[in-house]
Design an enzyme around this catalytic site. Structure first.
Site, short mmCIF file in Angstrom:
data_model
loop_
_atom_site.label_atom_id
_atom_site.label_comp_id
_atom_site.label_asym_id
_atom_site.label_seq_id
_atom_site.Cartn_x
_atom_site.Cartn_y
_atom_site.Cartn_z
N GLU A 512 0.79 -1.24 0.00
CA GLU A 512 0.00 0.00 0.00
C GLU A 512 0.81 1.28 0.00
O GLU A 512 0.29 2.33 0.36
CB GLU A 512 -0.92 0.04 1.23
CG GLU A 512 -2.03 -0.97 1.22
CD GLU A 512 -2.91 -0.85 2.45
OE1 GLU A 512 -2.37 -0.55 3.54
OE2 GLU A 512 -4.11 -1.06 2.33
C1 BMA Z 1 -4.79 -3.48 4.80
C2 BMA Z 1 -3.54 -4.25 5.06
C3 BMA Z 1 -3.05 -4.25 6.45
C4 BMA Z 1 -4.14 -4.07 7.43
C5 BMA Z 1 -5.48 -4.26 6.84
C6 BMA Z 1 -6.61 -4.07 7.77
O1 BMA Z 1 -4.60 -2.25 4.31
O2 BMA Z 1 -2.57 -3.93 4.15
O3 BMA Z 1 -2.05 -3.31 6.63
O4 BMA Z 1 -3.94 -4.91 8.48
O5 BMA Z 1 -5.63 -3.38 5.81
O6 BMA Z 1 -6.66 -2.73 8.22
#
Ligand code: BMA
Length: 965
Positions: A512
């Site tokens: 991300e």
């Molecule tokens: C996403 C993942 C994690 C996180 C999840 C829940 O963005 O990449 O970083 O645990 O969301 O929030």
């Protein structure tokens, strides 16, 4: 501005890198012979101790191991996962030093060797290594393998009495803080997302060790992978030398691709195969006439001896390639698409032909397949093989052996906060749970570790594709020479190590971070915002891309997990960022909506090419809570122990208990009370269990709805060809987004995934804004399917059919067929019935071009279940006679909504189906797929059954939930 980071040329760094790798060698005390391991001394057989800074704790230690596990074994701490031990045990991560020491009993045996190396397959993390009282090295990267020449230390020790090997670990928290404080070039306001402990971006260590929004913060230290002392060659005489290995293999890249193939671009499937092998070896001597012979015994294919460039004393790359005729091997396919054909590749490195020196022979298992994430622009003149019409823009889908397919899967997080207790069976159980839920892809998310070969081996065998990531996750990372020169060998080592596995589907630069850094860029604007984006672009888009593309030819590199993709390429590939054209579609998407009121609104789901994260959190089952709760008063939805384990949203610091928990607890609560009868059972334990169950049902329904929509996207203009749920598994026993609990138990979600990921599905797509119900079929099979669908309206009262229709359909590959549509509840629901009294049962039977049969079942409830006129179904469950794992579920009076059976904790695995609607007079037979059975007697005596009716009604057989054994 002079950008320091440009002073580093990747090629130079690569050459200077001292990362060593290698699948684990056969280990043992002083194994002599012509093995790839050379003469190895397995350091795990020594009597290790670990002590704290002032020596007040000094206990036996394990290598490989982790300090928390040593403390647990010694009885100094309790099980870290129980109650609130995580909080009490924070001191361990803050302890300034944990020192591991062992005496090497027999150093004289090493005196005759020509060269002696100390090899660590993993040190977690910042540590000083010394041998016989002399400093060997100070290193700080959990993900690298290290090899140090210790010949002079062993053979001419300066200290006559010290025969110890010592590895002293600095507190990871204090180390990371120190690095940040002495940094001159790092972003002054680097932002650490998700963590409890700060500064995780300054230490190359599992990022979730510092806490995450589904996991604890332990930050363990230790010699977490095997450690060896290697004795190569002999100083004594030539004949002795001929018996001793001259070289030792550390890590071998096996890269199999189609002749002419380039990364990121679909290759010619009619070309021959190129097999490229690059072994990283330690050598005692100069060998300038070395040869390599490669062979696949199962294919009866052998290369001629291939001359390789001169091998020098120390570290070398020995590289050779040869072509294999395309007709020889069978392809490896992901599960459901074909067989997982695997072949042993024999590698023989002959250091000095005709000299009498023994060649080094070893084997690596690999396979023949191509896998590409196609990110190229859609051709302007579209001939549409499937779906369509397309929305213009870029593609984002996988092609395996030239075949486009829908990636169905979930996201993998570390399976335990303590790596050393993740057994092969745990990995197998979770990965098998993915396969059994009809997934073909798992994303190895970037906040854990580069998983080891055992993990990829299992996936190779199961046919599970692994979208794999470099271990960097939502933060700003340093980009100075010291940091990058530590990270590039880390990437090279792991990319080289993992490349031989056909399950490897992709390398992604991080989790991300495109989104994260574009956000910072917008926040800061001006020069500093540009600096942050430029620095990130340099590291993740340019530098890491060069490192990966110069290492492997067979794998796609994508610079961020969720991304707008590339603007242009291939030489070089340039990131698109916000350089978009209106009306076009690029890259992948996520869906994070915690607003309960709107989450059934299908118009809010992203219309994307690929959705690689979407999720909602839920509680684990009462059985999993039983592993960590100790007091009856804990068994409440809002008990302090339960709430303390909630990390959503994360605390963002060391505050404890998490001050943000109420927010996450509220979201789960709202999910339940918005949709279902509010659990209100008298018995506290039962009530807690009902609440946990209801949060799981919320999660499962929300995820199913999205996946249905994303799968229908394959036949829509967005041409969606991927859905990866956040998240597959759990790191511990707590609420999270997972489908599989820490105890292996399947949550409701996993059963719903198993259904919605079937190859041919029937979908009642309901638009809550317009009350438009459209019923579709969809398939991701390679062939067209034909079949019949039946739509039967039934009452809650007794399950009787009040209206039914049968529709014949034909659905093309990766496409949908609209079976029928009605708008407005009064039109949708059969005349004369209230929407509260009826529900729609949808089933299909289909056949593909080869005659294979498929079926699928779904339901549509026109009102939420808290408004439906549910009745007591009087559910029963009993063993199916004549079977060991079959059960019969029946409803004797009314239709049961989401009937659910729980197996006792003494057996792991899953039912063939669960969370099902049961109609009086139609018994349902469910089989249990057993992973492990330790029950005494027939486990089926301890099954517990419930349905939504039981949330707020006494009198069913659910009072003793979880007490069965
Ligand atoms: C996403 C993942 C994690 C996180 C999840 C829940 O963005 O990449 O970083 O645990 O969301 O929030």
């Amino acid at each position: 501005m002079v950008r320091l980071l440009h002073l580093i040329a990747p090629g130079l760094l690569a050459a200077a890198a001292s990362a060593f790798a290698g699948p684990q060698s056969p280990l043992g005390d002083f194994i002599t012979g012509n093995s790839s391991a050379g003469t190895t001394f397995n350091l795990s057989t020594l009597a290790w101790t670990v002590k704290n800074t002032n020596g007040s704790i000094q206990i036996p230690a394990s290598v490989p191991g982790q300090v928390h596990l040593d403390l647990l074994k010694a009885g100094i701490i309790g099980e870290p996962y129980v109650e609130i031990n995580e909080f009490y045990q924070r001191w361990i991560a803050y302890e300034p030093t944990w020192t591991y020491t062992a005496k090497i009993q027999n150093p004289d045996d090493l005196r005759s060797a020509k060269k002696i190396f100390l090899r660590f397959d993993g040190l977690d993390t910042a540590c000083n290594i010394s041998l016989f009282g002399q400093h060997v090295a100070a290193v700080a990267n959990q993900f690298r393998q290290w090899a140090f020449d210790v010949t002079s230390i062993v053979q001419s020790p300066t200290n006559s009495t010290d025969r110890n090997i010592t590895v002293a670990f600095q507190s990871p928290i204090l180390y990371a803080k120190e690095v940040r404080e002495r940094s001159e070039v790092y972003p002054p306001d680097a932002y650490t997302n998700q963590s409890v402990f700060s500064n995780r971006e300054y230490i190359r260590k599992q990022q979730a060790d510092f806490g995450w929004d589904w996991g604890p913060a332990f930050a363990p230290s230790g010699i977490w992978k095997p450690a060896l002392l290697l004795a190569l060659g002999s100083r004594q005489n030539a004949s002795e030398n001929q018996k001793r290995p001259q070289i030792h293999e550390l890590n071998t890249l096996v890269d199999i691709y189609r002749v002419g193939q380039l990364n990121n671009i679909p290759p010619n499937q009619n070309a021959n195969w190129m097999v490229n092998v690059s072994a990283e070896v330690l050598s005692v001597d100069t060998f300038d006439r070395a040869t390599v012979t490669l062979s696949f015994p199962q294919l009866q294919v052998t290369s001629p001896p291939i001359r390789v460039a001169g091998i020098k004393p120390g570290r070398n790359f020995v590289t050779a390639h040869f072509e294999v005729d395309k007709s020889k091997p069978h392809l490896w396919w992901p599960v459901h698409m074909g067989k997982q054909n695997l072949y042993d590749l024999h590698i023989s490195i002959n250091p000095q032909p005709t000299s009498g020196l023994a060649p080094m022979n070893y084997t690596r298992r690999t396979a023949f397949r191509t896998i590409v994430l196609n990110l190229l622009r859609y051709p302007d003149a579209l001939t549409i093989p499937f779906g369509g019409p397309y929305k213009p823009g870029d593609q984002f889908h996988f092609e395996v052996n030239g075949v486009t397919f829908f990636a169905k899967g979930a996201n993998w997080v570390p399976a335990d906060a303590f790596y050393r207790r993740i057994t092969k069976e745990r990995r197998r159980g979770i990965l098998q749970s993915a396969v059994d839920a009809n997934m073909n892809m798992v994303r190895v998310w970037a906040g854990g570790v580069y998983e080891d070969d055992e993990f990829y081996d299992l996936a190779d065998e199961m046919g599970l594709l692994l979208w794999s990531e470099l271990q960097f996750s939502i933060s700003t990372y340093p980009a100075d020479p010291a940091f990058l020169s530590n990270v590039i060998p880390e990437i090279e080592y792991n990319v080289r190590r993992i490349n031989r596995h056909p399950s490897l589907a992709l390398w992604v630069g991080n989790n991300e971070m495109e989104w994260f850094v574009l956000g910072l860029n917008a926040t800061y604007r001006g020069a500093y915002g540009k600096h942050l984006l430029d620095e990130w672009d340099y590291t993740f888009v340019q530098l890491f891309q060069r490192v990966i593309l110069s290492t492997t030819r067979s794998i796609t590199y994508l610079f961020s997990s969720t991304t707008q993709g590339y603007l242009s390429g291939p030489d070089p590939w340039i990131a698109r960022y916000n350089n978009k054209t209106r009306g076009e579609l690029y890259g992948s998407a996520e869906n994070w909506n915690f607003g309960i009121a709107t989450f059934e609104d299908i118009t809010r789901f992203p219309a994307a090419r690929f959705v690689n994260e979407f999720g909602f959190h839920s509680m684990p089952s009462i059985y999993t809570w039983d592993e960590v709760l100790t007091s009856p008063s804990d068994y409440q939805f809002n008990s302090s122990v339960v709430v303390a384990r909630n990390r959503k949203p994360p605390p963002g610091g060391t505050a404890w208990p998490n001050p943000n928990s109420p927010n996450g607890m509220y979201q789960m609560t709202q999910g339940v009370i918005t949709h279902y009868p509010v659990p209100s059972r008298v018995d506290q334990r039962t009530n807690f269990s009902m609440w946990c169950h209801a949060t799981q049902l919320t999660q499962a329904q929300f995820m199913q709805l999205q996946i249905e929509s994303y799968r229908l996207g394959s036949g829509r203009p967005e041409n969606n060809l991927g859905a990866l749920v956040w998240q597959l598994n759990d790191i511990w026993q707590a609420d999270s987004w997972s489908g599989v609990e820490y105890s292996f138990r399947w949550k409701i979600l996993q059963y719903h995934l198993r259904r919605v990921y079937q190859p041919v599905i029937i979908v009642p797509l309901f638009n809550t804004r317009t009350a438009d119900l459209s019923v579709y079929t969809s398939t991701d099979l390679r062939s067209t399917v034909k079949g019949t669908a039946s739509l039967i309206w039934r009452t809650w009262q007794n399950g009787a059919a009040v209206n039914s229709s049968v529709v014949h359909f034909t659905t093309r590959s990766l496409n949908n067929t609209l079976l029928g549509r009605a708008v407005g509840l009064s039109t949708i629901v059969p005349a004369g019935y209230s929407a509260n009294d009826v529900w729609l049962q949808l089933t299909l039977n289909a056949t593909d071009a080869s005659g294979n049969k498929y079926n699928h079942e779904n339901v549509f409830t026109p009102v939420k279940l808290n408004a439906a006129n549910l009745r007591d179904p009087e559910l029963t469950v009993r063993p199916q006679r004549g079977t060991t794992n079959g059960i019969v579920v029946e409803a004797s009076s009314a239709a049961a909504a989401y009937a659910w059976v729980d197996h006792p904790p003494c057996i792991t695995g899953h039912f063939s189906d669960n969370s099902i609607f049961v109609i009086p007079g139609q018994s349902r037979i469910l089989n249990f797929v057993v992973f492990e059975n330790t029950c005494h007697g027939d486990w089926r005596q301890s099954i517990v059954i419930r349905s939504v009716w039981d949330y707020n009604h006494e009198g069913s057989n659910t009072e003793s939930l979880g007490h069965s054994t």
